[in-house]
Design a protein around this motif. Structure first.
Motif, PDB file in Angstrom:
ATOM      1  N   PRO A  24       5.808  -1.740  -7.540  1.00  0.00           N
ATOM      2  CA  PRO A  24       5.201  -2.937  -7.832  1.00  0.00           C
ATOM      3  C   PRO A  24       4.635  -3.944  -6.508  1.00  0.00           C
ATOM      4  N   ALA A  25       5.602  -3.687  -5.543  1.00  0.00           N
ATOM      5  CA  ALA A  25       5.281  -4.444  -4.252  1.00  0.00           C
ATOM      6  C   ALA A  25       4.135  -3.744  -3.679  1.00  0.00           C
ATOM      7  N   LEU A  26       3.819  -2.420  -3.437  1.00  0.00           N
ATOM      8  CA  LEU A  26       2.827  -2.019  -3.064  1.00  0.00           C
ATOM      9  C   LEU A  26       1.568  -2.275  -3.761  1.00  0.00           C
ATOM     10  N   LEU A  27       1.501  -2.299  -4.920  1.00  0.00           N
ATOM     11  CA  LEU A  27       0.454  -2.639  -5.765  1.00  0.00           C
ATOM     12  C   LEU A  27      -0.165  -4.217  -5.498  1.00  0.00           C
ATOM     13  N   ALA A  28       1.027  -5.046  -5.422  1.00  0.00           N
ATOM     14  CA  ALA A  28       0.671  -6.454  -5.083  1.00  0.00           C
ATOM     15  C   ALA A  28       0.239  -6.544  -3.739  1.00  0.00           C
ATOM     16  N   TRP A  29       0.701  -5.792  -2.825  1.00  0.00           N
ATOM     17  CA  TRP A  29       0.185  -5.753  -1.372  1.00  0.00           C
ATOM     18  C   TRP A  29      -1.342  -5.256  -1.435  1.00  0.00           C
ATOM     19  N   ALA A  31      -3.677  -5.303  -3.554  1.00  0.00           N
ATOM     20  CA  ALA A  31      -4.627  -6.204  -3.935  1.00  0.00           C
ATOM     21  C   ALA A  31      -5.344  -7.105  -2.982  1.00  0.00           C
ATOM     22  N   THR A  32      -4.709  -7.182  -1.731  1.00  0.00           N
ATOM     23  CA  THR A  32      -5.201  -8.178  -0.559  1.00  0.00           C
ATOM     24  C   THR A  32      -5.603  -7.158   0.640  1.00  0.00           C
ATOM     25  N   HIS A  33      -5.086  -5.713   0.690  1.00  0.00           N
ATOM     26  CA  HIS A  33      -5.089  -5.067   1.814  1.00  0.00           C
ATOM     27  C   HIS A  33      -5.958  -3.608   1.504  1.00  0.00           C
ATOM     28  N   PRO A  34      -7.200  -3.739   1.214  1.00  0.00           N
ATOM     29  CA  PRO A  34      -7.975  -2.521   0.849  1.00  0.00           C
ATOM     30  C   PRO A  34      -7.980  -1.402   2.152  1.00  0.00           C
ATOM     31  N   GLY A  35      -8.031  -0.272   2.064  1.00  0.00           N
ATOM     32  CA  GLY A  35      -7.976   0.764   2.979  1.00  0.00           C
ATOM     33  C   GLY A  35      -9.091   1.221   3.640  1.00  0.00           C
ATOM     34  N   ALA A  36     -10.401   0.946   3.169  1.00  0.00           N
ATOM     35  CA  ALA A  36     -11.437   1.753   3.578  1.00  0.00           C
ATOM     36  C   ALA A  36     -11.379   1.880   4.928  1.00  0.00           C
ATOM     37  N   GLY A  37     -11.572   3.034   5.642  1.00  0.00           N
ATOM     38  CA  GLY A  37     -11.802   3.756   6.933  1.00  0.00           C
ATOM     39  C   GLY A  37     -10.214   3.656   7.598  1.00  0.00           C
ATOM     40  N   HIS A  49       3.246   8.776  -6.617  1.00  0.00           N
ATOM     41  CA  HIS A  49       2.682   7.622  -7.300  1.00  0.00           C
ATOM     42  C   HIS A  49       1.924   6.780  -6.319  1.00  0.00           C
ATOM     43  N   ASP A  50       2.670   6.368  -5.196  1.00  0.00           N
ATOM     44  CA  ASP A  50       2.311   5.418  -4.108  1.00  0.00           C
ATOM     45  C   ASP A  50       1.236   5.975  -3.431  1.00  0.00           C
ATOM     46  N   ALA A  51       1.469   7.361  -3.206  1.00  0.00           N
ATOM     47  CA  ALA A  51       0.371   8.003  -2.177  1.00  0.00           C
ATOM     48  C   ALA A  51      -0.970   8.000  -3.150  1.00  0.00           C
ATOM     49  N   ALA A  52      -0.955   8.115  -4.415  1.00  0.00           N
ATOM     50  CA  ALA A  52      -2.002   8.138  -5.277  1.00  0.00           C
ATOM     51  C   ALA A  52      -2.693   6.703  -5.173  1.00  0.00           C
ATOM     52  N   ALA A  53      -1.605   5.643  -5.279  1.00  0.00           N
ATOM     53  CA  ALA A  53      -2.341   4.265  -5.488  1.00  0.00           C
ATOM     54  C   ALA A  53      -2.821   3.589  -3.908  1.00  0.00           C
ATOM     55  N   LEU A  54      -2.314   4.157  -2.910  1.00  0.00           N
ATOM     56  CA  LEU A  54      -3.152   4.044  -1.494  1.00  0.00           C
ATOM     57  C   LEU A  54      -4.675   4.610  -1.567  1.00  0.00           C
ATOM     58  N   ALA A  55      -4.556   5.818  -2.025  1.00  0.00           N
ATOM     59  CA  ALA A  55      -5.706   6.632  -2.037  1.00  0.00           C
ATOM     60  C   ALA A  55      -6.878   5.965  -2.952  1.00  0.00           C
ATOM     61  N   ALA A  56      -6.458   5.426  -4.142  1.00  0.00           N
ATOM     62  CA  ALA A  56      -7.154   4.760  -4.833  1.00  0.00           C
ATOM     63  C   ALA A  56      -7.838   3.139  -4.312  1.00  0.00           C
ATOM     64  N   ALA A  57      -6.846   2.722  -3.213  1.00  0.00           N
ATOM     65  CA  ALA A  57      -7.390   1.547  -2.575  1.00  0.00           C
ATOM     66  C   ALA A  57      -8.373   1.738  -1.492  1.00  0.00           C
ATOM     67  N   GLY A  58      -8.699   3.086  -1.101  1.00  0.00           N
ATOM     68  CA  GLY A  58      -9.426   3.393  -0.038  1.00  0.00           C
ATOM     69  C   GLY A  58      -8.886   4.317   1.148  1.00  0.00           C
TER      70      GLY A  58
END
Length: 192
Positions: A24-29, A31-37, A49-58
């Motif tokens: 949950p803390a990763l998902l909250a973070w 929300a304001t820290h997209p990863g494009a590039g 699960h965390d790796a997939a969330a990071l990938a979904a955030a770019g």
């Protein structure tokens, strides 16, 4: 613990660290820290699960675990969105040095033997580029033994402050109920 020992935990469904979802803390973070590039490493990725969330955030994500079941399940969870390596975190190739913008910690630091925590911090310092970040959840459960081994805030500062600036380190309000009040959210920046 060896790769075989962790594999046995998966084989016997003894995986209490697995939330069945991203932290949950990763998902909250995120929300304001997209990863494009940005390129991210997830050590001890578990089921991914965390790796997939990071990938979904770019983020361009590399997930690492040495238990074959964890690698297989991460591939199933994240699909082609994440590069998954079956490897010992401490034996990653020199070609990876300084190539990550982000290192995401969640249940890896508490799983390794406390005697290896210095090696973990040194590996993070080696792989994260100057100006990059180490963010994550450290398990501060206050119990003896392990794994999971307890992680106090002073230990995070002691192991990481040589190569990283500690920007934030506090109990997170974003935890699953069974870990509420026992997880530290950390944001560290790699020094030049």
């Amino acid at each position: 613990m060896s790769a075989d020992a962790w594999q046995q935990r998966y084989d016997t469904a003894d995986t209490p660290w697995d939330l069945g979802a991203p932290a949950p803390a990763l998902l909250a973070w995120l929300a304001t820290h997209p990863g494009a590039g940005r390129r991210a490493l997830v050590p001890g990725c578990g089921r991914g699960h965390d790796a997939a969330a990071l990938a979904a955030a770019g983020y361009d994500v590399v997930a690492v675990d040495f238990a074959p079941a964890a690698v297989e399940e991460t591939r199933a969870t994240a699909g082609q969105a994440v590069a998954v390596l079956q490897a010992d975190l401490f034996a990653l190739t020199p070609a990876m040095v300084g190539t990550f913008d982000l290192w995401f910690e969640h249940t890896c630091f508490c799983a390794i033997e406390p005697a290896d925590r210095g090696r973990y911090a040194a590996q993070a310092a080696s792989l994260v580029r100057p100006g990059g970040q180490l963010v994550g959840v450290f398990y501060a459960h206050g119990k003896p033994g392990g794994p999971p081994h307890d992680t106090r805030p002073e230990a995070v500062r002691a192991f990481f402050s040589g190569a990283f600036t500690v920007e934030a380190l506090a109990v997170t309000p974003h935890s699953v109920e069974r870990r509420a009040g026992q997880e530290l959210w950390a944001e560290l920046t790699r020094k030049a």
